[in-house]
Write an enzyme that holds these catalytic residues in place. Sequence first.
Site, short mmCIF file in Angstrom:
data_model
loop_
_atom_site.label_atom_id
_atom_site.label_comp_id
_atom_site.label_asym_id
_atom_site.label_seq_id
_atom_site.Cartn_x
_atom_site.Cartn_y
_atom_site.Cartn_z
N GLY A 77 35.75 47.87 32.59
CA GLY A 77 36.18 49.28 32.59
C GLY A 77 37.41 49.58 33.40
O GLY A 77 37.63 50.74 33.75
N GLY A 78 38.23 48.57 33.71
CA GLY A 78 39.48 48.85 34.43
C GLY A 78 39.21 49.63 35.69
O GLY A 78 38.33 49.27 36.49
N ARG A 94 40.76 34.48 39.45
CA ARG A 94 41.72 35.46 38.95
C ARG A 94 43.02 34.75 38.53
O ARG A 94 43.43 33.78 39.16
CB ARG A 94 42.01 36.43 40.11
CG ARG A 94 42.97 37.55 39.81
CD ARG A 94 42.33 38.61 38.99
NE ARG A 94 43.05 39.88 39.03
CZ ARG A 94 42.90 40.82 38.11
NH1 ARG A 94 42.07 40.66 37.10
NH2 ARG A 94 43.54 41.96 38.22
N ASP A 107 48.25 44.49 35.86
CA ASP A 107 47.46 44.92 37.02
C ASP A 107 48.28 44.90 38.31
O ASP A 107 47.85 45.44 39.33
CB ASP A 107 46.21 44.05 37.19
CG ASP A 107 45.01 44.60 36.43
OD1 ASP A 107 45.08 45.76 35.98
OD2 ASP A 107 44.03 43.87 36.27
N SER A 135 42.69 43.66 41.43
CA SER A 135 41.68 43.94 40.41
C SER A 135 40.75 45.05 40.88
O SER A 135 40.67 45.35 42.07
CB SER A 135 40.87 42.67 40.16
OG SER A 135 39.78 42.93 39.32
N SER A 136 40.03 45.63 39.93
CA SER A 136 38.95 46.57 40.26
C SER A 136 37.58 45.95 40.01
O SER A 136 36.55 46.60 40.21
CB SER A 136 39.07 47.83 39.40
OG SER A 136 40.28 48.48 39.67
N ASN A 158 42.13 41.64 30.69
CA ASN A 158 42.72 42.95 31.02
C ASN A 158 42.59 43.88 29.82
O ASN A 158 41.54 44.45 29.61
CB ASN A 158 44.16 42.86 31.52
CG ASN A 158 44.59 44.17 32.16
OD1 ASN A 158 43.74 44.88 32.70
ND2 ASN A 158 45.86 44.50 32.12
N THR A 208 37.85 38.71 32.63
CA THR A 208 38.69 39.65 31.90
C THR A 208 39.94 39.05 31.31
O THR A 208 40.46 38.04 31.80
CB THR A 208 39.10 40.81 32.85
OG1 THR A 208 39.90 41.74 32.13
CG2 THR A 208 39.89 40.31 34.04
N THR A 231 36.63 39.36 61.61
CA THR A 231 35.58 40.36 61.67
C THR A 231 35.03 40.83 60.33
O THR A 231 34.32 41.79 60.28
CB THR A 231 36.08 41.57 62.47
OG1 THR A 231 37.33 41.96 61.93
CG2 THR A 231 36.22 41.24 63.95
N1 GLY Z 1 42.00 43.90 34.54
C1 GLY Z 1 41.21 44.87 35.13
C2 GLY Z 1 40.89 44.58 36.54
O1 GLY Z 1 40.90 43.43 36.92
O2 GLY Z 1 40.65 45.48 37.29
#
Ligand code: GLY
Length: 573
Positions: A477-478, A109, A427, A456-457, A405, A403, A385
Amino acid sequence: MYCPPLIRQKLLFVAFQVTAVIVFTVHPFSILKAQQSEGAYAKGMVVCAYPDAAQAGLAILKKGGTAVDAAVAVQFALAVTLPQAGNIGGGGFMVYRSAKGQAATLDFREKAPAMASEKMYLDATGNVIPNKSLYTHQAAGVPGSVDGMVQAHQKYGKLPWSMLVQPAIDLAHKGFKVTEHLANDLNHNQADFSRLNSERTNYFAKATPWKAGDILVLEDLAKTLTLIRDKGRSGFYEGAVAAQITNEMKAGQGLITQADLDNYHSVWRKPVVGKYKQYKVITMPPPSSGGIALLQLLHSVEPYSLSRWGHNQDTTVQLITEAERRVYADRSKYLGDPDFYKVPVDSLLNPAYITGRMANFTWAQATPSSSIKPGSFAGYESDQTTHYSIVDGQGNAVSITTTLNGSFGNKIFVKGAGFLLNNEMDDFSSKPGVPNMYGLVGGKANSIQPGKRMLSSMTPTILEKNEKLFMVVGTPGGSTIITSVFQTILNVIEFNQDAQQAVSSKRFHHQWLPDEVMIENNALNETVLRKLQQKGYKITTRGNIGRVDAIVVTPKGLTGGADPRGDDTKAGW
Ligand code: GLY
């Protein structure tokens, strides 16, 4: 940033296309013992977002490369052929499961530059400055993709690095055929490319509109990729390309310095691992919210009779929506970069906690999001854990989500280097409670700090059944990534859909705020719509949700689901 609903909707529509997902598996024939039949493969399969990239990956598999070797080839090929999202100027995550059942995740990332600061997108009165975190040089985080590919290859690759980068160089140098999707996207963004770049550095400039079948040649990008081929990490983070990046930053008041590039390193992290019925789910830990949210969602719906109710029926949609509402509320408060913020992973994944979150759900009516707050728990758990296991396997599997973004990132090219920069800084939470481009809100856990990774998602995920590889899945897809992966898994496990059906099926999405169920066109029939509306659900129709690429292992072999919403392609042998 106040974002009027219509604009927000448009942003969401654009945003769904932004992330490339690469999913690979390799099954040594002797281990899989599967019979090859039409659409099912025994020796390997690539499903990704662009045909040329899928072929590049397949060719590497045929040369004896590992899944990670193929991943590197596809990553760089997508950096050429899928400029909306494929990248060397962005970042991503990899979830890996070896043929022997070894699971690992790699976090490549982007990071906030050292000069970034908590209030960098606010004006003097404390309001978010529109678009500053999206379409400026300051929107870019320090890119991680090249370092990530180098790290992955060093650990799990077999073929020479140069052989893996070469297909991308060939695509950039000789040119590749533009698809209709890409032509439309290039034309749609042409005004932005012209506004944000000089005439000489708008690599997508064309006197007449782009059309399917045109050939796109990217000579400067080919030169950059050649340096990466010959010098690996230092071909990007040092020397000519690094100088081009820092010069671009100086020209546009950007923040990334040579020290930021020197200090960028991807991180191997323990996967987040959970169970859904008899399936083991191996997925991405923070700084992605995706893995934790996915496991929370699966646990929330596990006690219910989804398979009896059926796909996209009113009870199914209601239950899933209520689970999603609660999970996204938690995401807004507790998820962030674990190197900077103590994410309460075990508390969030505690079965009793998740069951308790669903306790105020009622079939009679929608739970208003205003009555749902992020959950609370007694205190943070100890460090040791987090679930993770090493399992016996049947092949190597890689699930990567990568990504820029926004579509085409910040739409700014690095002059001379020929690639686009990300706008991943959006983000972060620019200001507590103010939605980002996906309508997601956040707070302290995801505030901007120098060197921190933005939440991030992205949810690259691998499932096992009976300790054998079962499914490899992910999507762009964000904010809708998590719900798309969740629903695709349910489509296979609960609704008995094959890989392609599961990926093609219509999807819907709820993310706590805004309090609405967003559905794809015709995702729900009239009766289902009416029943949900009578219970108080606000339902809005939008464009495509996600572009899922999945592989499911069946008794016949590897089967693929390539999302028909894009140019996604499956290729196997
Ligand atoms: N840029 C979209 C994400 O990382 O969720």
